[in-house]
Design a protein around this motif. Sequence first.
Motif, PDB file in Angstrom:
ATOM      1  N   GLU A 331       0.833  -1.202   0.000  1.00 42.54           N
ATOM      2  CA  GLU A 331       0.000   0.000   0.000  1.00 42.54           C
ATOM      3  C   GLU A 331       0.866   1.249   0.000  1.00 42.54           C
ATOM      4  OE1 GLU A 331      -3.702   1.927   2.592  1.00 42.54           O
ATOM      5  OE2 GLU A 331      -2.474   0.305   3.427  1.00 42.54           O
ATOM      6  N   PHE A 334       2.138   1.886  -3.441  1.00 44.35           N
ATOM      7  CA  PHE A 334       1.092   2.460  -4.278  1.00 44.35           C
ATOM      8  C   PHE A 334       0.897   3.938  -3.964  1.00 44.35           C
ATOM      9  CE2 PHE A 334      -3.315   3.749  -4.905  1.00 44.35           C
ATOM     10  CZ  PHE A 334      -3.460   3.501  -6.259  1.00 44.35           C
ATOM     11  N   SER A 339      -0.610   6.744  -6.573  1.00 38.48           N
ATOM     12  CA  SER A 339      -1.896   7.274  -6.126  1.00 38.48           C
ATOM     13  C   SER A 339      -2.217   8.658  -6.679  1.00 38.48           C
ATOM     14  CB  SER A 339      -1.943   7.314  -4.590  1.00 38.48           C
ATOM     15  OG  SER A 339      -0.963   8.200  -4.075  1.00 38.48           O
ATOM     16  N   HIS A 342      -3.610   7.639 -10.293  1.00 40.09           N
ATOM     17  CA  HIS A 342      -4.549   6.544 -10.536  1.00 40.09           C
ATOM     18  C   HIS A 342      -5.485   6.321  -9.356  1.00 40.09           C
ATOM     19  CE1 HIS A 342      -2.459   5.243 -14.189  1.00 40.09           C
ATOM     20  NE2 HIS A 342      -1.331   5.436 -13.534  1.00 40.09           N
ATOM     21  N   LEU A 344      -8.412   3.669  -7.546  1.00 40.64           N
ATOM     22  CA  LEU A 344      -8.694   2.238  -7.436  1.00 40.64           C
ATOM     23  C   LEU A 344     -10.178   1.939  -7.624  1.00 40.64           C
ATOM     24  CD1 LEU A 344      -6.444   1.532  -4.325  1.00 40.64           C
ATOM     25  CD2 LEU A 344      -5.948   0.926  -6.704  1.00 40.64           C
ATOM     26  N   SER A 355      -8.318   4.706 -14.319  1.00 43.04           N
ATOM     27  CA  SER A 355      -8.591   3.931 -13.109  1.00 43.04           C
ATOM     28  C   SER A 355      -7.941   2.559 -13.210  1.00 43.04           C
ATOM     29  CB  SER A 355     -10.101   3.779 -12.912  1.00 43.04           C
ATOM     30  OG  SER A 355     -10.368   2.834 -11.897  1.00 43.04           O
ATOM     31  N   HIS A 357      -9.124   0.035 -11.427  1.00 45.74           N
ATOM     32  CA  HIS A 357     -10.150  -0.945 -11.064  1.00 45.74           C
ATOM     33  C   HIS A 357     -10.250  -2.011 -12.157  1.00 45.74           C
ATOM     34  CE1 HIS A 357     -13.767  -2.365  -9.021  1.00 45.74           C
ATOM     35  NE2 HIS A 357     -14.316  -2.492 -10.208  1.00 45.74           N
ATOM     36  N   LEU A 423      -2.152  -4.504  -5.235  1.00 48.93           N
ATOM     37  CA  LEU A 423      -3.014  -4.159  -6.354  1.00 48.93           C
ATOM     38  C   LEU A 423      -4.021  -5.272  -6.655  1.00 48.93           C
ATOM     39  CD1 LEU A 423      -0.493  -2.433  -8.802  1.00 48.93           C
ATOM     40  CD2 LEU A 423      -2.365  -1.354  -7.527  1.00 48.93           C
ATOM     41  N   ALA A 426      -6.720  -4.659  -4.116  1.00 48.15           N
ATOM     42  CA  ALA A 426      -7.374  -3.339  -4.127  1.00 48.15           C
ATOM     43  C   ALA A 426      -8.102  -3.033  -5.427  1.00 48.15           C
ATOM     44  CB  ALA A 426      -6.330  -2.250  -3.869  1.00 48.15           C
ATOM     45  N   THR A 427      -7.780  -3.744  -6.517  1.00 45.42           N
ATOM     46  CA  THR A 427      -8.400  -3.418  -7.811  1.00 45.42           C
ATOM     47  C   THR A 427      -9.500  -4.380  -8.212  1.00 45.42           C
ATOM     48  OG1 THR A 427      -6.733  -4.705  -9.039  1.00 45.42           O
ATOM     49  CG2 THR A 427      -6.242  -2.380  -8.615  1.00 45.42           C
TER      50      THR A 427
END
Length: 428
Positions: A331, A334, A339, A342, A344, A355, A357, A423, A426-427
């Motif tokens: 984290e 990221f 961050s 981008h 999430l 994004s 995601h 990732l 989180a995605t």
Amino acid sequence: MRGWIAALWCLAAVPAAAQDFTTLKGHGGPVMGLAMLPGGAVISASFDNSVGLWQGRVPRWFEGHAAAAIAVAPLDEGRFVSGGDDFDVLLWDRESGAATRLEGHQGKVASVAVSSDRAWIASASWDGSIGLWPAQGGAPRFLKGHDAPVTDVGFARDGTRLFSTSADGTLRVWPWQEDEAVSRVLVDQGFGINELVVGPGDAWIAFGAVDGATRVVNPETGAEIADFTLDRRPVLALVHHEGSGQLAAGDGHGYIMVIDTRAWTITRDFKAMERGPVWALAFSPDGAMLYAGGLPEVVYGWPVALLDGFDPAGEAEHSFLRPPGEMENGERQFMRKCSICHALTPPPSRKAGPSLHGLFGRAAGTVPNYPYSPILANSDIVWNDQSIDALFDLGPDHYIPGSKMPMQRITGAQDREDLIAYLRRATR
């Protein structure tokens, strides 16, 4: 009880419009530039490539920069101008939202300024030049003389001179209307200078520098008038309000210092951002409110009379509410590397990058409605553990040459592995 009475008395002494702590939310990246229109509307330039016009809490977006928008200035009643990391100056029509692109710089445009008669636009660029653009159209001129990126520029009120600052440590004056304008060095202070303000009637020039210097000098001789240098560094934003005589300086430690230019004294020194620098400042037309931009994705506004009474802003506006030391390594990687550009969450996103995601298993360049570079949109990359690892091992400039992704690497194999694991969670 007396404390409450004093607080109420202070509020009563401030105009009603200035009693409200303001946050203007909507940008998808750090706020890099601010300006104020005469009627009170705020213009903001952001790392999300957009310029926002705020005539209330809901912005109108002006999209046209191909990279971060970092400088903005009002031009006339119907137009304003912006500069960005895409090397361009954009001249905006407020009614239609259309932009005229002024091209010619070979480096990011760090600052834009407008002459007092509104006939000329000046731009400071990291290519070492100053651009001079006729506001009604026509061929530009470029002034060269600095030995490093030009960081800021401002016209003298009398219209005959132009002042500029640079990473080369100099403050220069230009007889810019001459065909072969040659600059004269007013100040050479050794450390790079980031910001300048030309005082009313060309009576003084203030500048802010990398070493934390905030100094005021004579625009004819360069002789020092006042020195407000503090231990904090660097000075990244500087703005003056002529009616109230206030000069505000924002620095890399998140502080704003307010100076009374009539007495040359510091009146307030305020921790404005909990984390990160102050990159942009603007006063309201009456001088009662001070607006600031920085790492958070919002514009903050404070009543100047109550600055010392507010807690620092920014904590609740960050995507990450915990200090980096409390995060797991993936984290934290990221937050540091990804961050700002981008999100999430599912698209659409106002951030500068698409994004993330649903990232894993997705073909590169396929998030709908995102303006990818041709090299990425036409690539055969699929995002998975191996491709993400290679992206940060080699760096985007080597893994996808020609893409818009900023150059950065994560050299530690374990750091890349931890980022990929984060990732994946989180995605989803």
